[in-house]
Design an enzyme around this catalytic site. Structure first.
Site, mmCIF file in Angstrom:
data_model
loop_
_atom_site.group_PDB
_atom_site.id
_atom_site.type_symbol
_atom_site.label_atom_id
_atom_site.label_comp_id
_atom_site.label_asym_id
_atom_site.label_seq_id
_atom_site.Cartn_x
_atom_site.Cartn_y
_atom_site.Cartn_z
ATOM 1 N N ALA A 89 0.856 -1.261 0.118
ATOM 2 C CA ALA A 89 0.011 0.007 0.065
ATOM 3 C C ALA A 89 0.851 1.360 0.017
ATOM 4 C CB ALA A 89 -0.921 0.030 1.396
ATOM 5 N N GLY A 118 0.245 -4.837 1.131
ATOM 6 C CA GLY A 118 -0.819 -4.957 0.171
ATOM 7 C C GLY A 118 -0.777 -5.436 -1.302
ATOM 8 N N GLU A 143 -0.832 -8.983 -0.363
ATOM 9 C CA GLU A 143 -2.677 -9.316 -0.067
ATOM 10 C C GLU A 143 -3.435 -9.360 -1.149
ATOM 11 O OE1 GLU A 143 -2.152 -6.015 3.000
ATOM 12 O OE2 GLU A 143 -3.218 -7.409 4.504
ATOM 13 N N GLU A 174 4.453 -5.238 7.491
ATOM 14 C CA GLU A 174 3.581 -4.273 8.051
ATOM 15 C C GLU A 174 4.120 -3.867 9.582
ATOM 16 O OE1 GLU A 174 1.949 -6.427 6.129
ATOM 17 O OE2 GLU A 174 0.816 -5.520 4.880
HETATM 18 N N1 COA Z 1 4.559 3.076 -0.649
HETATM 19 C C1 COA Z 1 4.922 4.428 -1.126
HETATM 20 N N2 COA Z 1 6.177 4.285 -1.911
HETATM 21 C C2 COA Z 1 6.706 3.381 -2.081
HETATM 22 C C3 COA Z 1 6.678 2.165 -1.442
HETATM 23 C C4 COA Z 1 5.391 1.853 -0.882
HETATM 24 N N3 COA Z 1 4.832 0.672 -0.238
HETATM 25 N N4 COA Z 1 7.576 1.161 -1.792
HETATM 26 C C5 COA Z 1 8.415 1.751 -2.820
HETATM 27 N N5 COA Z 1 7.942 2.960 -2.972
HETATM 28 C C6 COA Z 1 8.808 4.176 -3.344
HETATM 29 C C7 COA Z 1 9.904 4.634 -2.774
HETATM 30 O O1 COA Z 1 9.611 5.667 -1.500
HETATM 31 C C8 COA Z 1 10.609 5.127 -4.089
HETATM 32 O O2 COA Z 1 10.215 6.304 -4.267
HETATM 33 P P1 COA Z 1 11.071 7.625 -4.297
HETATM 34 O O3 COA Z 1 12.110 7.303 -5.774
HETATM 35 O O4 COA Z 1 10.252 8.822 -4.718
HETATM 36 O O5 COA Z 1 11.804 7.883 -3.304
HETATM 37 C C9 COA Z 1 10.401 4.178 -5.122
HETATM 38 O O6 COA Z 1 9.131 3.455 -4.613
HETATM 39 C C10 COA Z 1 11.686 3.384 -5.151
HETATM 40 O O7 COA Z 1 11.690 2.396 -3.917
HETATM 41 P P2 COA Z 1 13.148 2.072 -3.259
HETATM 42 O O8 COA Z 1 12.740 1.989 -1.803
HETATM 43 O O9 COA Z 1 14.061 3.467 -3.621
HETATM 44 O O10 COA Z 1 13.529 0.867 -3.961
HETATM 45 P P3 COA Z 1 14.628 -0.197 -3.595
HETATM 46 O O11 COA Z 1 14.945 -1.001 -4.538
HETATM 47 O O12 COA Z 1 15.667 0.570 -2.546
HETATM 48 O O13 COA Z 1 13.861 -0.773 -2.463
HETATM 49 C C11 COA Z 1 11.785 -2.156 -1.574
HETATM 50 C C12 COA Z 1 12.737 -1.724 -2.652
HETATM 51 C C13 COA Z 1 10.409 -2.976 -2.040
HETATM 52 C C14 COA Z 1 12.494 -3.149 -0.529
HETATM 53 C C15 COA Z 1 11.397 -1.015 -0.730
HETATM 54 O O14 COA Z 1 10.801 -0.063 -1.685
HETATM 55 C C16 COA Z 1 10.444 -1.013 0.424
HETATM 56 O O15 COA Z 1 10.730 -1.524 1.567
HETATM 57 N N6 COA Z 1 8.970 -0.730 0.043
HETATM 58 C C17 COA Z 1 8.122 -0.673 1.157
HETATM 59 C C18 COA Z 1 7.664 -2.113 1.289
HETATM 60 C C19 COA Z 1 6.773 -2.259 2.691
HETATM 61 O O16 COA Z 1 6.845 -1.947 3.651
HETATM 62 N N7 COA Z 1 5.273 -2.426 2.042
HETATM 63 C C20 COA Z 1 4.387 -2.618 2.770
HETATM 64 C C21 COA Z 1 3.456 -1.231 2.936
HETATM 65 S S1 COA Z 1 2.017 -1.458 4.038
#
Ligand code: COA
Length: 259
Positions: free
Chosen positions: A65, A111, A114, A134
């Site tokens: 999400a 999400g 999910e 989460e």
């Molecule tokens: N919500 C909002 N933005 C998200 C996102 C999320 N769930 N997941 C990734 N993004 C965004 C990042 O903020 C980043 O945006 P920016 O370039 O404007 O800063 C972009 O997507 C790229 O992500 P980034 O984190 O730079 O890529 P990465 O390769 O370093 O890491 C992940 C990849 C998936 C490990 C990491 O993005 C992450 O941990 N995301 C969140 C996962 C999460 O907790 N999801 C559950 C949400 S309830």
């Protein structure tokens, strides 16, 4: 169909591509609304017999999400976010009459996992990573994850994945039954389409009754066996049943009218 965050290809095997590549296809409110609309439209189109959901690019299915959208929410807004999402999209997918397959082509987190779990089944590419992180954000899965993950992989494994906020590989997901198949990323969509084509050969009406009956076994206060009996009986009133049984007796392939 014109959407901002998703791309829809409306064929017998339709595809919906979640397309927010800069945000790793994170699910914001607008994307959830578009997905609901697209799924409604595809479900109403009787020429569409299966739907594949995939993420754009080669990195993510859906990275969760959209955290930026809910980071400032109050308790009430948090509860509304979960309730609206579950009602509008996740439960809707699970109960859709048309078959929905998730093609998990990269990160499926929060999400994202999910949503994949709400689909009728899942196929993953070898690079896919899955988890419900989460609790690392101080929240819990709110789009049905605490219910569907244990249904799919058992309570102990589900709690471990939720409590550690860890990620598992596609092979591990295959081993524990979270996904049905693992194929290379290049082969993923074609593999999903071929599997979907097998589904399209069968009676869509019967499939929709089967989905309903299987889901009934996982709902509180619903007797899955009773639902099965009722759905089984309903099949006998359909043209598909007449065609399927007649074709068998006439030793030919059935050509289901879909009603
Ligand atoms: N919500 C909002 N933005 C998200 C996102 C999320 N769930 N997941 C990734 N993004 C965004 C990042 O903020 C980043 O945006 P920016 O370039 O404007 O800063 C972009 O997507 C790229 O992500 P980034 O984190 O730079 O890529 P990465 O390769 O370093 O890491 C992940 C990849 C998936 C490990 C990491 O993005 C992450 O941990 N995301 C969140 C996962 C999460 O907790 N999801 C559950 C949400 S309830």
């Amino acid at each position: 169909m014109n959407f901002e965050h998703i791309i829809v290809e409306q064929n017998e095997v339709a595809t919906i591509t979640i397309h927010r590549p800069k945000k790793l296809n994170a699910l914001n409110k607008a994307t959830i609304a578009e997905l609901r609309q697209a799924l409604t439209d595809l479900n109403e189109d009787t020429t569409v017999k299966a739907i594949i959901i995939i993420g754009s690019g080669d990195k993510a299915f859906i990275a969760g999400a959209d955290i930026a959208e809910f980071a400032h929410f109050s308790e009430k807004e948090g509860a509304q976010l979960a309730a609206n999402g579950q009602h509008l999209l996740f439960d809707f997918i699970e109960e859709l009459e048309t078959s929905v397959i998730a093609a998990v082509n990269g990160f499926a987190l929060g999400g994202g996992l999910e949503l994949a779990m709400a689909c009728h089944f899942r196929i993953a590419s070898t690079n896919a990573k899955m988890g419900l992180p989460e609790v690392s954000l101080g929240v819990i899965p709110g789009y049905g994850g605490t219910q569907r993950l244990p249904q799919l992989i058992g309570k102990g494994r589900a709690l471990e994945l939720i409590m550690t906020a860890g990620m598992i590989t596609a092979d591990e997901a295959l081993r524990i039954g979270l996904v049905n198949h693992v194929v290379s990323q290049e082969a993923l969509l074609e593999f999903a389409k071929n599997l979907a084509k097998k589904i399209t050969k069968n009676s869509t009406v019967a499939i929709s009754h089967a989905i309903k009956a299987v889901n009934a076994g996982f709902k509180d206060g619903t007797n899955g066996y009773a639902t099965e009996i009722e759905a089984f009986g309903s099949c006998f009133g359909t043209n598909d049943f007449k065609e399927g049984t007649t074709a068998f007796l006439e030793k030919r392939k059935a050509d289901f009218p879909g009603s």
